[in-house]
Design a protein around this motif. Structure first.
Motif, PDB file in Angstrom:
ATOM      1  N   ALA A  79       4.923   0.574 -10.110  1.00 39.91           N
ATOM      2  CA  ALA A  79       4.841  -0.607  -9.257  1.00 39.91           C
ATOM      3  C   ALA A  79       5.067  -0.239  -7.799  1.00 39.91           C
ATOM      4  O   ALA A  79       4.598  -0.930  -6.895  1.00 39.91           O
ATOM      5  CB  ALA A  79       5.867  -1.647  -9.687  1.00 39.91           C
ATOM      6  N   GLY A  80       5.815   0.871  -7.567  1.00 41.67           N
ATOM      7  CA  GLY A  80       6.109   1.255  -6.189  1.00 41.67           C
ATOM      8  C   GLY A  80       6.500   2.716  -6.093  1.00 41.67           C
ATOM      9  O   GLY A  80       6.846   3.358  -7.087  1.00 41.67           O
ATOM     10  N   VAL A  81       6.425   3.224  -4.873  1.00 35.48           N
ATOM     11  CA  VAL A  81       6.831   4.593  -4.561  1.00 35.48           C
ATOM     12  C   VAL A  81       7.709   4.546  -3.317  1.00 35.48           C
ATOM     13  O   VAL A  81       7.295   4.004  -2.280  1.00 35.48           O
ATOM     14  CB  VAL A  81       5.625   5.513  -4.311  1.00 35.48           C
ATOM     15  N   VAL A  82       8.907   5.095  -3.409  1.00 33.31           N
ATOM     16  CA  VAL A  82       9.815   5.184  -2.269  1.00 33.31           C
ATOM     17  C   VAL A  82      10.199   6.649  -2.095  1.00 33.31           C
ATOM     18  O   VAL A  82      11.027   7.177  -2.840  1.00 33.31           O
ATOM     19  CB  VAL A  82      11.077   4.326  -2.465  1.00 33.31           C
ATOM     20  N   THR A  83       9.568   7.303  -1.137  1.00 32.22           N
ATOM     21  CA  THR A  83       9.932   8.682  -0.824  1.00 32.22           C
ATOM     22  C   THR A  83      10.938   8.686   0.321  1.00 32.22           C
ATOM     23  O   THR A  83      11.149   7.668   0.993  1.00 32.22           O
ATOM     24  CB  THR A  83       8.705   9.500  -0.405  1.00 32.22           C
ATOM     25  N   HIS A  84      11.532   9.847   0.550  1.00 34.33           N
ATOM     26  CA  HIS A  84      12.362  10.000   1.742  1.00 34.33           C
ATOM     27  C   HIS A  84      11.531   9.648   2.967  1.00 34.33           C
ATOM     28  O   HIS A  84      10.390  10.106   3.125  1.00 34.33           O
ATOM     29  CB  HIS A  84      12.871  11.434   1.829  1.00 34.33           C
ATOM     30  N   GLN A  85      12.112   8.831   3.839  1.00 38.58           N
ATOM     31  CA  GLN A  85      11.387   8.330   5.010  1.00 38.58           C
ATOM     32  C   GLN A  85      11.540   9.289   6.187  1.00 38.58           C
ATOM     33  O   GLN A  85      12.209   9.008   7.177  1.00 38.58           O
ATOM     34  CB  GLN A  85      11.895   6.935   5.370  1.00 38.58           C
ATOM     35  N   ALA A  86      10.889  10.442   6.079  1.00 39.24           N
ATOM     36  CA  ALA A  86      10.999  11.476   7.103  1.00 39.24           C
ATOM     37  C   ALA A  86       9.956  11.315   8.193  1.00 39.24           C
ATOM     38  O   ALA A  86      10.240  11.481   9.387  1.00 39.24           O
ATOM     39  CB  ALA A  86      10.871  12.861   6.470  1.00 39.24           C
ATOM     40  N   ASN A  87       8.738  10.999   7.789  1.00 37.96           N
ATOM     41  CA  ASN A  87       7.604  10.994   8.707  1.00 37.96           C
ATOM     42  C   ASN A  87       6.473  10.261   8.008  1.00 37.96           C
ATOM     43  O   ASN A  87       6.141  10.569   6.853  1.00 37.96           O
ATOM     44  CB  ASN A  87       7.222  12.451   9.019  1.00 37.96           C
ATOM     45  N   LEU A  88       5.864   9.300   8.679  1.00 37.13           N
ATOM     46  CA  LEU A  88       4.807   8.506   8.059  1.00 37.13           C
ATOM     47  C   LEU A  88       3.618   9.372   7.661  1.00 37.13           C
ATOM     48  O   LEU A  88       2.965   9.110   6.654  1.00 37.13           O
ATOM     49  CB  LEU A  88       4.356   7.398   9.014  1.00 37.13           C
ATOM     50  N   ARG A  89       3.328  10.407   8.426  1.00 36.78           N
ATOM     51  CA  ARG A  89       2.191  11.277   8.104  1.00 36.78           C
ATOM     52  C   ARG A  89       2.437  12.024   6.790  1.00 36.78           C
ATOM     53  O   ARG A  89       1.507  12.235   6.008  1.00 36.78           O
ATOM     54  CB  ARG A  89       1.945  12.279   9.236  1.00 36.78           C
ATOM     55  N   ILE A  90       3.676  12.433   6.545  1.00 33.96           N
ATOM     56  CA  ILE A  90       4.004  13.082   5.274  1.00 33.96           C
ATOM     57  C   ILE A  90       3.819  12.104   4.119  1.00 33.96           C
ATOM     58  O   ILE A  90       3.219  12.432   3.090  1.00 33.96           O
ATOM     59  CB  ILE A  90       5.452  13.615   5.300  1.00 33.96           C
TER      60      ILE A  90
ATOM     61  N   GLU B 160       1.948   9.440   3.916  1.00 30.77           N
ATOM     62  CA  GLU B 160       0.528   9.145   3.712  1.00 30.77           C
ATOM     63  C   GLU B 160      -0.183  10.290   3.001  1.00 30.77           C
ATOM     64  O   GLU B 160      -1.028  10.066   2.125  1.00 30.77           O
ATOM     65  CB  GLU B 160      -0.145   8.846   5.053  1.00 30.77           C
ATOM     66  N   SER B 161       0.149  11.526   3.356  1.00 32.48           N
ATOM     67  CA  SER B 161      -0.480  12.682   2.720  1.00 32.48           C
ATOM     68  C   SER B 161      -0.114  12.771   1.242  1.00 32.48           C
ATOM     69  O   SER B 161      -0.988  13.006   0.383  1.00 32.48           O
ATOM     70  CB  SER B 161      -0.068  13.967   3.445  1.00 32.48           C
ATOM     71  N   VAL B 162       1.161  12.581   0.916  1.00 36.68           N
ATOM     72  CA  VAL B 162       1.607  12.656  -0.477  1.00 36.68           C
ATOM     73  C   VAL B 162       0.961  11.555  -1.309  1.00 36.68           C
ATOM     74  O   VAL B 162       0.465  11.796  -2.417  1.00 36.68           O
ATOM     75  CB  VAL B 162       3.142  12.571  -0.551  1.00 36.68           C
ATOM     76  N   VAL B 163       0.948  10.343  -0.780  1.00 39.99           N
ATOM     77  CA  VAL B 163       0.380   9.202  -1.505  1.00 39.99           C
ATOM     78  C   VAL B 163      -1.112   9.397  -1.742  1.00 39.99           C
ATOM     79  O   VAL B 163      -1.639   9.089  -2.824  1.00 39.99           O
ATOM     80  CB  VAL B 163       0.643   7.897  -0.729  1.00 39.99           C
ATOM     81  N   ARG B 164      -1.794   9.935  -0.750  1.00 47.25           N
ATOM     82  CA  ARG B 164      -3.225  10.190  -0.891  1.00 47.25           C
ATOM     83  C   ARG B 164      -3.499  11.134  -2.059  1.00 47.25           C
ATOM     84  O   ARG B 164      -4.425  10.929  -2.841  1.00 47.25           O
ATOM     85  CB  ARG B 164      -3.752  10.785   0.412  1.00 47.25           C
TER      86      ARG B 164
END
Length: 329
Positions: free
Chosen positions: A249-260, A262-266
């Protein structure tokens, strides 16, 4: 063995908002440069008199009230932090004292930005072993204390705050509820943890030195490692919970950098219905506080369904990582 689950969440952020324009008056930077490289627009900065313990206690009190438990119900308190000034008594012991928790085991855990997910796993293990029935798991950081405000590559990233979770014994263990690929999994609880470290990259994120260390990192090293390794770790955490990424239902990664993020989610190729935390835009990198803070906000806003499986995954100094699938309270 019984399992465990998150039953309530709490959070706290300081009132002071530091914008990109504010930072432009302090170092050679600007709003466009910061947003393009990090995705961050604002971050919260604690007052000089506001401590890690203050923030941790506020978030924990919020979570305890939401759980409807008495302080005497809590048998374990753990605070994930790498910025606490006090060595002894621990931040966790001080939080327990402020909340009137009478006899819980209390300890701090330092695993950098991966701290909360690591602490959540240790609390889950303690509950499964029968050492406690209810636990408070807190991530709290005052990153502004360790920020080099003359270094534009790092000072634009960091913020302060705290997030907390009440973890309670569940009748069944998460491993008994796996159901990947059925479009409506019966997963319930806190799934098996995926954790570890790569000591060959231990200096990629660091706080080294005396009583006044300064945060430093090798940004490109971190970016390359995370974007290459984190997707596989995310899939493994799902597999151990008996799920696939499409079941989430959701993904919560460490909030280090939005570009990171976005890359992981992609690379995970998630369905459109999966909610992805992007609290870094408003809060910056709050280290061990980032995962519980982002999860608490998504839950408060109703963006995550109660009972839905959510992947938590964090990485940081060491190079360490930890993550698990949890049921949203």
């Amino acid at each position: 063995m019984p399992g465990s689950r998150i039953t309530a969440l709490g959070r706290y952020q300081p009132s002071r908002v530091l914008t990109n324009d504010d930072l432009a008056g302090m170092v050679d930077t600007n709003d466009e440069w910061i947003r393009r490289r990090t995705g961050i627009a604002t971050r919260r900065i604690a007052a000089e008199t506001e401590s890690v313990t203050d923030m941790a206690a506020a978030a924990a009190s919020d979570a305890l009230a939401a759980a409807g438990l008495a302080p005497s119900d809590i048998g374990l308190v753990t605070v994930a932090t790498c910025t606490a000034v006090d060595r002894c008594p621990s931040t966790a012991a001080q939080v327990a004292g402020r909340l009137g928790i009478p006899s819980a085991v209390a300890y701090d855990l330092n695993n950098g930005c991966a701290g909360f997910c690591t602490a959540l796993a240790t609390a889950d293990h303690a509950i499964r072993a029968g050492a406690a029935r209810h636990a408070l798991v807190i991530g709290a950081e005052k990153m502004s204390d360790v920020t080099d405000w003359t270094d534009r590559s790092t000072c634009v990233l960091l913020g302060d705050g705290a997030g907390a979770a009440v973890v309670s014994a569940a009748e069944h263990g998460a491993a008994e509820h796996g159901g990947a690929g059925d479009g409506g999994t019966a997963f319930d609880g806190i799934g098996p943890v995926v954790w570890g470290s790569d000591p060959t990259r231990a200096d990629a994120v660091r706080l080294l030195g005396d009583w006044h260390p300064r945060f430093a990192q090798e940004g490109q090293t971190v970016f390359r490692w995370v974007t290459a390794e984190l997707p596989a770790l995310a899939r493994e955490a799902c597999r151990r919970a008996g799920l696939t990424p499409s079941d989430l239902a959701g993904v919560v990664t460490h909030q280090a950098n939005l570009r990171i993020i976005e890359s992981v989610v992609r690379q995970l190729d998630l369905p459109e219905h999966v909610v992805v935390a992007q609290d870094v835009v408003d809060s910056g990198n709050t280290s061990a506080a980032s995962v519980p803070l982002a999860l608490a906000k998504l839950t408060e806003r109703g963006e995550l369904p109660s009972g839905g499986p959510v992947l938590l995954l964090a990485f940081g100094g060491g190079m360490s990582w930890a993550g698990q699938v949890v049921t949203c309270p």
